[in-house]
Scaffold this motif. Structure first.
Motif, PDB file in Angstrom:
ATOM      1  N   ALA A 174       0.854  -1.196   0.000  1.00 51.44           N
ATOM      2  CA  ALA A 174       0.000   0.000   0.000  1.00 51.44           C
ATOM      3  C   ALA A 174       0.881   1.233   0.000  1.00 51.44           C
ATOM      4  O   ALA A 174       1.996   1.224   0.537  1.00 51.44           O
ATOM      5  CB  ALA A 174      -0.933   0.009   1.214  1.00 51.44           C
ATOM      6  N   GLY A 175       0.379   2.301  -0.600  1.00 54.46           N
ATOM      7  CA  GLY A 175       1.144   3.539  -0.630  1.00 54.46           C
ATOM      8  C   GLY A 175       0.233   4.736  -0.626  1.00 54.46           C
ATOM      9  O   GLY A 175      -0.918   4.673  -1.054  1.00 54.46           O
ATOM     10  N   HIS A 176       0.786   5.850  -0.140  1.00 48.86           N
ATOM     11  CA  HIS A 176       0.032   7.098  -0.061  1.00 48.86           C
ATOM     12  C   HIS A 176       0.518   8.078  -1.113  1.00 48.86           C
ATOM     13  O   HIS A 176       1.726   8.301  -1.258  1.00 48.86           O
ATOM     14  CB  HIS A 176       0.193   7.722   1.325  1.00 48.86           C
TER      15      HIS A 176
ATOM     16  N   GLY B 232       1.394   5.632  -3.513  1.00 53.60           N
ATOM     17  CA  GLY B 232       0.315   4.832  -4.080  1.00 53.60           C
ATOM     18  C   GLY B 232       0.495   4.600  -5.560  1.00 53.60           C
ATOM     19  O   GLY B 232       0.277   3.495  -6.071  1.00 53.60           O
ATOM     20  N   TYR B 233       0.904   5.649  -6.276  1.00 54.42           N
ATOM     21  CA  TYR B 233       1.123   5.486  -7.717  1.00 54.42           C
ATOM     22  C   TYR B 233       2.315   4.570  -7.994  1.00 54.42           C
ATOM     23  O   TYR B 233       2.286   3.758  -8.917  1.00 54.42           O
ATOM     24  CB  TYR B 233       1.327   6.852  -8.369  1.00 54.42           C
ATOM     25  N   VAL B 234       3.373   4.697  -7.189  1.00 57.39           N
ATOM     26  CA  VAL B 234       4.516   3.794  -7.348  1.00 57.39           C
ATOM     27  C   VAL B 234       4.096   2.355  -7.048  1.00 57.39           C
ATOM     28  O   VAL B 234       4.478   1.417  -7.765  1.00 57.39           O
ATOM     29  CB  VAL B 234       5.682   4.237  -6.441  1.00 57.39           C
ATOM     30  N   ALA B 235       3.297   2.170  -6.000  1.00 55.69           N
ATOM     31  CA  ALA B 235       2.813   0.825  -5.669  1.00 55.69           C
ATOM     32  C   ALA B 235       1.978   0.248  -6.802  1.00 55.69           C
ATOM     33  O   ALA B 235       2.103  -0.935  -7.150  1.00 55.69           O
ATOM     34  CB  ALA B 235       1.997   0.871  -4.373  1.00 55.69           C
ATOM     35  N   MET B 236       1.113   1.076  -7.395  1.00 51.92           N
ATOM     36  CA  MET B 236       0.302   0.603  -8.511  1.00 51.92           C
ATOM     37  C   MET B 236       1.180   0.207  -9.691  1.00 51.92           C
ATOM     38  O   MET B 236       0.944  -0.822 -10.352  1.00 51.92           O
ATOM     39  CB  MET B 236      -0.686   1.679  -8.934  1.00 51.92           C
ATOM     40  N   ALA B 237       2.202   1.009  -9.980  1.00 50.26           N
ATOM     41  CA  ALA B 237       3.093   0.697 -11.098  1.00 50.26           C
ATOM     42  C   ALA B 237       3.853  -0.593 -10.847  1.00 50.26           C
ATOM     43  O   ALA B 237       4.057  -1.399 -11.766  1.00 50.26           O
ATOM     44  CB  ALA B 237       4.063   1.858 -11.328  1.00 50.26           C
ATOM     45  N   TRP B 238       4.279  -0.799  -9.599  1.00 50.10           N
ATOM     46  CA  TRP B 238       4.983  -2.053  -9.288  1.00 50.10           C
ATOM     47  C   TRP B 238       4.042  -3.245  -9.440  1.00 50.10           C
ATOM     48  O   TRP B 238       4.420  -4.279  -9.991  1.00 50.10           O
ATOM     49  CB  TRP B 238       5.554  -2.007  -7.872  1.00 50.10           C
TER      50      TRP B 238
ATOM     51  N   LEU C 187      -4.307   1.688  -2.459  1.00 51.47           N
ATOM     52  CA  LEU C 187      -3.962   3.010  -2.971  1.00 51.47           C
ATOM     53  C   LEU C 187      -4.620   4.048  -2.059  1.00 51.47           C
ATOM     54  O   LEU C 187      -5.844   4.147  -1.993  1.00 51.47           O
ATOM     55  CB  LEU C 187      -4.444   3.182  -4.410  1.00 51.47           C
ATOM     56  N   LEU C 188      -3.793   4.805  -1.362  1.00 53.26           N
ATOM     57  CA  LEU C 188      -4.271   5.776  -0.385  1.00 53.26           C
ATOM     58  C   LEU C 188      -4.065   7.182  -0.947  1.00 53.26           C
ATOM     59  O   LEU C 188      -2.927   7.598  -1.190  1.00 53.26           O
ATOM     60  CB  LEU C 188      -3.509   5.643   0.938  1.00 53.26           C
ATOM     61  N   GLY C 189      -5.131   7.893  -1.162  1.00 52.77           N
ATOM     62  CA  GLY C 189      -4.995   9.233  -1.720  1.00 52.77           C
ATOM     63  C   GLY C 189      -4.339   9.224  -3.079  1.00 52.77           C
ATOM     64  O   GLY C 189      -3.552  10.115  -3.409  1.00 52.77           O
ATOM     65  N   ALA C 190      -4.652   8.241  -3.885  1.00 52.79           N
ATOM     66  CA  ALA C 190      -4.028   8.098  -5.201  1.00 52.79           C
ATOM     67  C   ALA C 190      -5.059   7.612  -6.205  1.00 52.79           C
ATOM     68  O   ALA C 190      -4.829   6.655  -6.938  1.00 52.79           O
ATOM     69  CB  ALA C 190      -2.847   7.130  -5.128  1.00 52.79           C
TER      70      ALA C 190
END
Length: 243
Positions: free
Chosen positions: A73-75, A79-85, A98-101
């Motif tokens: 999870a990422g903020h 969050g965008y980096v987590a989604m890309a990974w 995805l937190l605030g993303a």
């Protein structure tokens, strides 16, 4: 004893792993919490931010497939980096948060990011740091605000970080992710505007849940840690299910 779960939390831009300081006590001992610093932030403030470098940091935090289920999870930026990974490793995770993303960083949405970057560049690091200090003093308990100040802020990587988000990230990246997806946003968070599009994009996920934190701003993981943990716990609980 509950089955162990590895929970990787990725901080937002300007901040560092220190933003999660209150989370270990809320999550309890059966969650292996991994808190990386992205390039140009925290302990890596001396490193330049690159998109591939950020993904490499997340990959190291997720680790090898050792049988322990992983929730990522990422903020905001995290969050965008987590989604890309996750898009590059669509079957590796047991949960993605995805937190605030949940805003598409293109078209009108990109104007917001460019505007923020221009303001920060015009103010400079010292004035930006003082502005963040005042914001956190107003919003957070004194000891936690002091911890964030002591950890310091990462401003140098902002242009490259948000250029990466605008150039790389779209909700359609969620299409192949086979883990549950959690979209958490503050009620007053400007980056929740496209949450329905993100929800529709995650068509391979077993479920997608949208959580809105009442009265939460974009910094809701800082101001509302209990509510954020309660949302993340849904992913942790799912990850503990028998295979």
């Amino acid at each position: 004893m509950a089955p162990r779960v590895r929970l990787v939390l990725v901080h937002g831009s300007q901040l560092s792993r220190a933003m999660w300081a209150r989370y270990p006590a809320l999550l309890g001992p059966d969650v292996d919490l991994v808190l990386p610093d992205l390039p140009a932030h925290g302990a890596r403030r001396g490193e330049p931010f690159t998109w591939d470098g950020a993904l490499e940091v997340v990959g190291e935090a997720v680790g090898t497939d050792d049988g322990v289920p992983v929730v990522l999870a990422g903020h905001s930026l995290g969050g965008y980096v987590a989604m890309a990974w996750a898009a590059r490793n669509p079957t590796r995770l047991h949960g993605l948060g995805l937190l605030g993303a949940s805003a598409v960083p293109a078209g009108p949405g990109a104007a917001l990011y460019r505007g923020l970057a221009r303001v920060e560049h015009r103010l400079g690091p010292d004035r930006m740091a003082r502005a963040l200090d005042r914001q956190f003093d107003a919003l957070l308990p004194p000891a936690f605000a002091a911890l964030l100040k002591e950890a310091g802020y990462g401003f140098d990587g902002i242009p490259d970080a948000w250029a990466g988000v605008m150039g790389q990230c779209r909700p359609e990246m969620l299409a192949g992710v086979t883990a549950p997806v959690l979209l958490v946003n503050g009620q007053l968070d400007q980056l929740r505007v496209d949450v329905r599009r993100f929800r529709r994009a995650a068509r391979s996920a077993p479920w997608v849940h949208v959580v809105t934190v009442p009265r939460g701003l974009h910094v809701f993981p800082l101001t509302h840690p209990a509510e954020t943990v309660a949302a993340l716990w849904e992913l942790v609980s799912w990850a503990r299910r028998p295979a």
